[in-house]
Design a protein around this motif. Structure first.
Motif, short mmCIF file in Angstrom:
data_model
loop_
_atom_site.label_atom_id
_atom_site.label_comp_id
_atom_site.label_asym_id
_atom_site.label_seq_id
_atom_site.Cartn_x
_atom_site.Cartn_y
_atom_site.Cartn_z
N GLY A 48 0.79 -1.22 0.00
CA GLY A 48 0.00 0.00 0.00
C GLY A 48 0.82 1.27 0.00
O GLY A 48 0.27 2.36 0.24
N SER A 260 -3.96 2.16 -8.69
CA SER A 260 -2.73 2.70 -8.10
C SER A 260 -2.54 4.17 -8.44
O SER A 260 -1.76 4.87 -7.79
CB SER A 260 -1.52 1.89 -8.56
OG SER A 260 -1.36 1.99 -9.97
N SER A 263 -4.77 5.37 -5.37
CA SER A 263 -4.60 4.82 -4.02
C SER A 263 -3.69 3.60 -4.06
O SER A 263 -4.05 2.57 -4.64
CB SER A 263 -5.96 4.44 -3.42
OG SER A 263 -5.79 3.78 -2.19
N LYS A 265 -2.95 1.91 -1.43
CA LYS A 265 -3.54 0.92 -0.53
C LYS A 265 -4.55 0.05 -1.26
O LYS A 265 -4.59 -1.17 -1.11
CB LYS A 265 -4.19 1.62 0.66
CG LYS A 265 -3.20 2.31 1.59
CD LYS A 265 -3.92 2.95 2.77
CE LYS A 265 -2.90 3.63 3.72
NZ LYS A 265 -3.58 4.27 4.87
N ALA A 266 -5.40 0.69 -2.07
CA ALA A 266 -6.37 -0.08 -2.85
C ALA A 266 -5.67 -0.95 -3.88
O ALA A 266 -6.11 -2.06 -4.17
CB ALA A 266 -7.36 0.87 -3.52
N SER A 268 -2.85 -2.42 -3.54
CA SER A 268 -2.32 -3.62 -2.89
C SER A 268 -3.39 -4.71 -2.80
O SER A 268 -3.09 -5.90 -2.83
CB SER A 268 -1.79 -3.27 -1.50
OG SER A 268 -2.85 -2.83 -0.66
N LYS A 269 -4.66 -4.30 -2.69
CA LYS A 269 -5.74 -5.28 -2.67
C LYS A 269 -5.94 -5.90 -4.05
O LYS A 269 -6.27 -7.07 -4.18
CB LYS A 269 -7.03 -4.63 -2.19
CG LYS A 269 -6.95 -4.12 -0.76
CD LYS A 269 -8.25 -3.45 -0.34
CE LYS A 269 -8.15 -2.94 1.09
NZ LYS A 269 -9.40 -2.26 1.52
N VAL A 270 -5.79 -5.09 -5.10
CA VAL A 270 -5.88 -5.64 -6.46
C VAL A 270 -4.79 -6.66 -6.69
O VAL A 270 -5.01 -7.73 -7.25
CB VAL A 270 -5.79 -4.51 -7.51
CG1 VAL A 270 -5.76 -5.09 -8.91
CG2 VAL A 270 -6.95 -3.53 -7.34
N SER A 272 -3.46 -8.39 -4.44
CA SER A 272 -3.72 -9.56 -3.60
C SER A 272 -4.69 -10.54 -4.24
O SER A 272 -4.91 -11.62 -3.73
CB SER A 272 -4.28 -9.10 -2.24
OG SER A 272 -5.58 -8.53 -2.40
N TRP A 273 -5.32 -10.14 -5.37
CA TRP A 273 -6.19 -11.08 -6.07
C TRP A 273 -5.38 -12.31 -6.52
O TRP A 273 -5.92 -13.33 -6.87
CB TRP A 273 -6.79 -10.43 -7.30
CG TRP A 273 -7.73 -9.32 -6.99
CD1 TRP A 273 -8.23 -8.98 -5.78
CD2 TRP A 273 -8.27 -8.39 -7.92
NE1 TRP A 273 -9.05 -7.89 -5.89
CE2 TRP A 273 -9.11 -7.50 -7.20
CE3 TRP A 273 -8.15 -8.21 -9.30
CZ2 TRP A 273 -9.80 -6.47 -7.80
CZ3 TRP A 273 -8.84 -7.19 -9.90
CH2 TRP A 273 -9.65 -6.31 -9.15
N SER A 275 -1.12 -12.54 -7.83
CA SER A 275 -0.21 -11.90 -8.77
C SER A 275 -0.17 -12.67 -10.08
O SER A 275 0.09 -13.88 -10.10
CB SER A 275 1.20 -11.82 -8.17
OG SER A 275 2.07 -11.23 -9.09
#
Length: 911
Positions: A48, A260, A263, A265-266, A268-270, A272-273, A275
């Motif tokens: 993030g 990105s 954000s 931080k957001a 990093s969630k994408v 996390s789907w 890599s």
């Protein structure tokens, strides 16, 4: 429509390139005092936050980078950025990062707040002062490399894409190649996040899309170029599988970058789907290898020496251009701390230029994709005339931007980048408006300097086949027109038509005499073009030196086509597999040596036999095209069709002369005419609710037109009208064959009219030569529900007139169906069913009606035909039919009927 859509997409890509390229140029060239370049580190998003991924110790000029001097280390988290005036703030997304950098002048120091984890694992918050950047203009080496990567190479790729896409919009392969080179520009990275809002998002979308599909387009092009490769034929589903992977990876990349942007931080969630970087790398490498392998296979399997030379050129250009950069990117991926020297970067950049440049060279010099550059200056003309205003506008824009840009900045220090661009654009549009009037005087000069017309060879040669039919009674005029149309359509340097004569005949031979010393081929007409494009024409009397003996090697080679299908003969003396090798090294034989010298003097590149009814009438000799491109398969097919028509006409003219001398043959033609007339319907089946009539008026005794009425059941009637290619006995025989097929097969395919036409097409392809074909309109009328089911196989669309109360009369053209029958074995057809209404009038006709000419050379045309029908609309079918025939006869008056005239009229009446 497909060509229009392709052109629109290419223009849209050009606009996208201008958008991103202009933004890049503005930021790198004009606004050079903003955005620090060469700061010496790269970033990545982790957990993030924006993290320093690599730090470069020493730039390509050998100087310490600002990142090294500031003390930045790999793994530092970038939290805040400030300029010397204290302007700045937190960095929560790439949009923030770009905004912060845009507020920093290149020659000013700036400050970055970071968090660093020390060796003991403690997190330390630090503020680092980053010294000024020297910028991309630091020295000549840096400047040259930057301009090459960011300006020159993308420009080369775009010009290549435009050249291929706009010069050959009807070719799917050329279209894919055009898209590939537009996508090629995505290799040259630019800082989209530093663009102003709006430009930033558009540039991100364009860059990501082009980059995601680049390797897929590369693979797709070489799978089908110049024809489907072995991989494409064996694994046709492979492209769809890779397309699916590419779309998924593109959507993931697009989502990641857009998130990105605002954000980390957001983002990093994408990530996390799951890599997809490894999957993306594997798929990309696989597609690249598949495309490269296909290119190698197609090069090795090239069918001719010329094709192998062209494919080898593209193969070498691809390997030299793409393999080094692929290895370089792989090295960077495996060794993040690798700091390449400037000479290596320069070498990779130069090698990358080889790929588009080799393709352009292959297109212009070696005629790859068959792109026609009329005397080469056709391209010059296209760029100057059509793009003249665009080029002028671009020059004016750059001149105002770089000339008056500093003035705008000094007078309006608070003006933003967008405002400067808008002011420049307004001034440019004003200047272009003035230039439009100036161009009106410039364009005539350009028109005189370059060729204005772009010829459509298919259309001209197709029209020629119809013209030939009208000139069968005048062989001299026929030869002149054929040579003229071929010259206009293909622009060869030489067009020569040789006609066979004998010692006992004063003119052309009938073709019955055996080839040998007693006959010769004389050059009846010769057209030659100078390098400037000027054409000279000489006739038989001036071409006495261009003669070929009846027992020459070429004559004996042509003689084999009396019993086999004629084919076009390429003339390549340097090809060891060519038939011309018998003439190479022939100095020992004076006859063969003189024959070769004749072909060389005429610059022969292609020979089209003139053969009909197992007789050799001569040949058409063509020189190299002015564009230097080889004759394509389509060119040869069309030329063979023209040769076939010309041969039939010459044959017919010969028959006419013999008919004048031989009464017995005239009687045979009368018998043939009588036999053919018996093939037409002798009575009309009674169909309640339908008033109909039909007739055929042959032009010369026997003809190739056909019409028929078949009662399929007590409520179904089949109506058919056909037009056979060619004239005379051969056309009449083919007409009889098609009639027999229709009458025998129609009851079997009672409810499947489309399958009936496909079956007739297949059987005609099997039993006739490929140059023999027919147009056919076939319909089934069902009186129970007043429906008409029809298939139009390349025929003139019939006219259906329908009265709409007091509102007028509607005209419907029946076009659904497919291509002509007898030429393409696997052709498919579509049927259409329409509901008829009482008083609907159907008129089916052949082109002999609409193409009837008067003494001024005007055609009767469909407009006059429609007018006659409207005047007699309320009369019965027979009256309307006779009115049309009378109108065409009155229109032509004493001009001999040149083509068969066939007509069918049917009216739905209330039952």
């Amino acid at each position: 429509m497909k060509i229009v859509r392709r052109r629109k997409l290419i223009i849209l890509l050009l606009a996208a390139f201008i958008l991103t390229f202009r933004g890049m140029a503005l930021h790198q060239l004009y606004f050079s005092r903003h955005i620090p370049w060469g700061i010496g580190f790269t970033t990545d998003v982790r957990g993030g936050r924006l993290v320093v991924e690599t730090v470069t110790y020493g730039d390509i000029s050998g100087n310490r980078t600002p990142a090294e001097r500031a003390g930045l280390q790999v793994g530092d988290e970038l939290l805040e950025v400030y300029n010397p005036r204290g302007e700045g703030g937190q960095v929560e997304g790439f949009a923030d990062w770009g905004e912060r950098l845009r507020n920093i002048e290149r020659k000013s120091p700036w400050r970055v707040v970071i968090e660093r984890v020390d060796q003991e694992g403690n997190v330390r918050r630090m503020t680092l002062d980053v010294p000024p950047s020297s910028g991309f203009m630091g020295d000549l080496r840096t400047m040259g490399l930057s301009l090459t990567l960011n300006v020159l190479l993308p420009l080369i790729a775009v010009v290549t894409g435009l050249l291929v896409g706009l010069m050959k919009p009807n070719s799917r392969r050329a279209f894919v190649a055009s898209l590939m080179f537009f996508a090629f520009t995505s290799l040259f990275w630019y800082p989209h996040y530093t663009f102003p809002p709006g430009f930033r998002e558009a540039a991100l979308l364009i860059q990501t899309t082009l980059n995601s599909f680049l390797v897929y387009l590369f693979m797709w092009f070489f799978l089908v170029f110049p024809s489907a490769s072995t991989i494409e034929r064996r694994f046709p589903y492979l492209r769809k599988i890779f397309l699916g992977f590419t779309v998924v990876l593109w959507l993931h990349e697009l989502a990641l970058l857009f998130v990105s942007l605002y954000s980390f931080k957001a983002a990093s969630k994408v990530i996390s789907w799951g890599s997809l970087s490894r999957i993306s790398a594997v798929v990309t490498v696989a597609m690249f290898l598949v495309g490269l392998t296909s290119l190698v296979l197609n090069t090795l399997q090239a069918r001719s020496k010329d094709e192998r030379r062209r494919m080898s050129l593209i193969l070498y250009g691809t390997v030299i251009g793409l393999v080094p950069v692929s290895l370089f990117l792989a090295a960077i991926g495996f060794m993040p701390l690798f700091n390449p020297p400037w000479w290596l970067l320069s070498l990779v950049a130069l090698s990358l230029a080889v790929f588009p440049l080799s393709f352009v060279y292959a297109v212009v010099k070696h005629r790859v994709l068959g792109i026609r550059l009329i005397v080469r200056r056709g391209l010059q003309y296209a760029l100057i005339s059509r793009g003249f205003l665009v080029i002028e506008g671009g020059v004016v824009f750059l001149a105002i931007l770089f000339g008056l840009g500093p003035f705008f900045r000094n007078q309006l220090p608070s003006a933003s980048t967008t405002q400067v661009v808008v002011m420049t654009s307004i001034l440019t549009l004003s200047a272009v408006f003035v230039l439009r009037h100036v161009n009106r005087k410039v364009m005539p000069v350009i028109d005189r300097r370059f060729f204005r017309e772009a010829y459509n060879a298919r259309q001209i040669l197709s029209d020629l086949t119809r013209t030939v039919r009208r000139l069968v009674g005048s062989p001299e005029e026929l030869i002149r027109v054929v040579s003229e149309k071929i010259s206009e359509s293909l622009y060869p340097r030489t067009v020569a038509i040789f006609i066979r004569v004998t010692e006992t005949s004063a003119g052309q031979t009938s073709g019955e005499e055996p080839l040998g010393p007693g006959s010769e081929f004389h050059c009846a007409i010769l057209r030659r073009r100078s390098p400037e494009g000027k054409e000279t024409v000489s006739s038989l009397e001036s071409n006495r030196r261009f003669r070929l003996s009846g027992d020459s090697f070429l004559a004996r080679y042509l003689d084999r086509f009396r019993t086999s299908e004629p084919k076009a003969l390429d003339v390549y003396f340097d090809d060891p597999n060519s038939w011309t090798q018998a003439l190479v090294g022939s100095q020992e034989s004076e006859k063969l040596y003189n024959e070769r010298r004749l072909l060389e003097d005429l610059g022969a590149r292609l020979i089209i036999p003139l053969v009909s009814r197992d007789r050799v009438f001569g040949f058409i000799l063509l020189g190299e095209k002015m564009s230097e491109e080889p004759f394509s398969a389509e060119d040869k097919e069309l030329l063979l069709t023209v040769g076939e028509q010309a041969s039939v006409a010459l044959d017919y003219a010969s028959l006419v002369r013999q008919l004048a001398e031989q009464e017995s043959l005239r009687r045979e033609l009368e018998i043939a005419k009588e036999v053919q007339s018996k093939l037409f319907p002798q009575r009309l089946p009674a169909v309640p609710g339908l008033d109909y009539a039909g007739t055929c008026r042959p032009a010369r005794g026997v003809g190739g037109d056909y019409y028929d009425f078949l009662q399929l059941s007590d409520h179904q009637l089949c109506l058919a009208v056909g037009d056979i290619s060619g004239k005379g006995i051969s056309a009449a025989l083919l007409m009889a064959s098609m009639q027999a097929l229709l009458r025998s097969k129609a009851p079997v395919y009672l409810d499947s009219l489309d399958e009936l036409i496909a079956e007739i097409n297949s059987m005609m392809c099997e039993s006739t030569a490929t140059s023999k074909y027919a147009t056919l309109f076939c319909a089934v009328y069902d009186r129970r529900n007043r429906t008409l089911t029809y298939v139009n196989a390349g025929h003139n669309p019939p006219m259906l007139f329908r009265t709409r109360g007091h509102s007028g009369l509607d005209l419907i053209r029946l076009q659904t169906g497919g291509t002509i029958v007898g030429m393409f074995e696997n052709a498919s057809y579509k049927k259409e069913t329409i509901e008829l209404e009482p008083e609907d009038l159907l008129v089916i006709f052949t082109d002999g009606i609409t193409e009837a000419v008067n003494s001024r050379g005007e055609e009767f045309g469909e407009a006059r035909l429609e007018g006659v029908i409207r005047k007699t609309l309320n009369r019965d079918a027979t009256h309307i039919l006779n009115a049309i025939l009378d109108a065409t006869a009155q229109f032509s008056k004493d001009i001999p009927q040149a083509d068969d005239q066939t007509l069918l009229v049917a009216r739905v009446v209330a039952s």
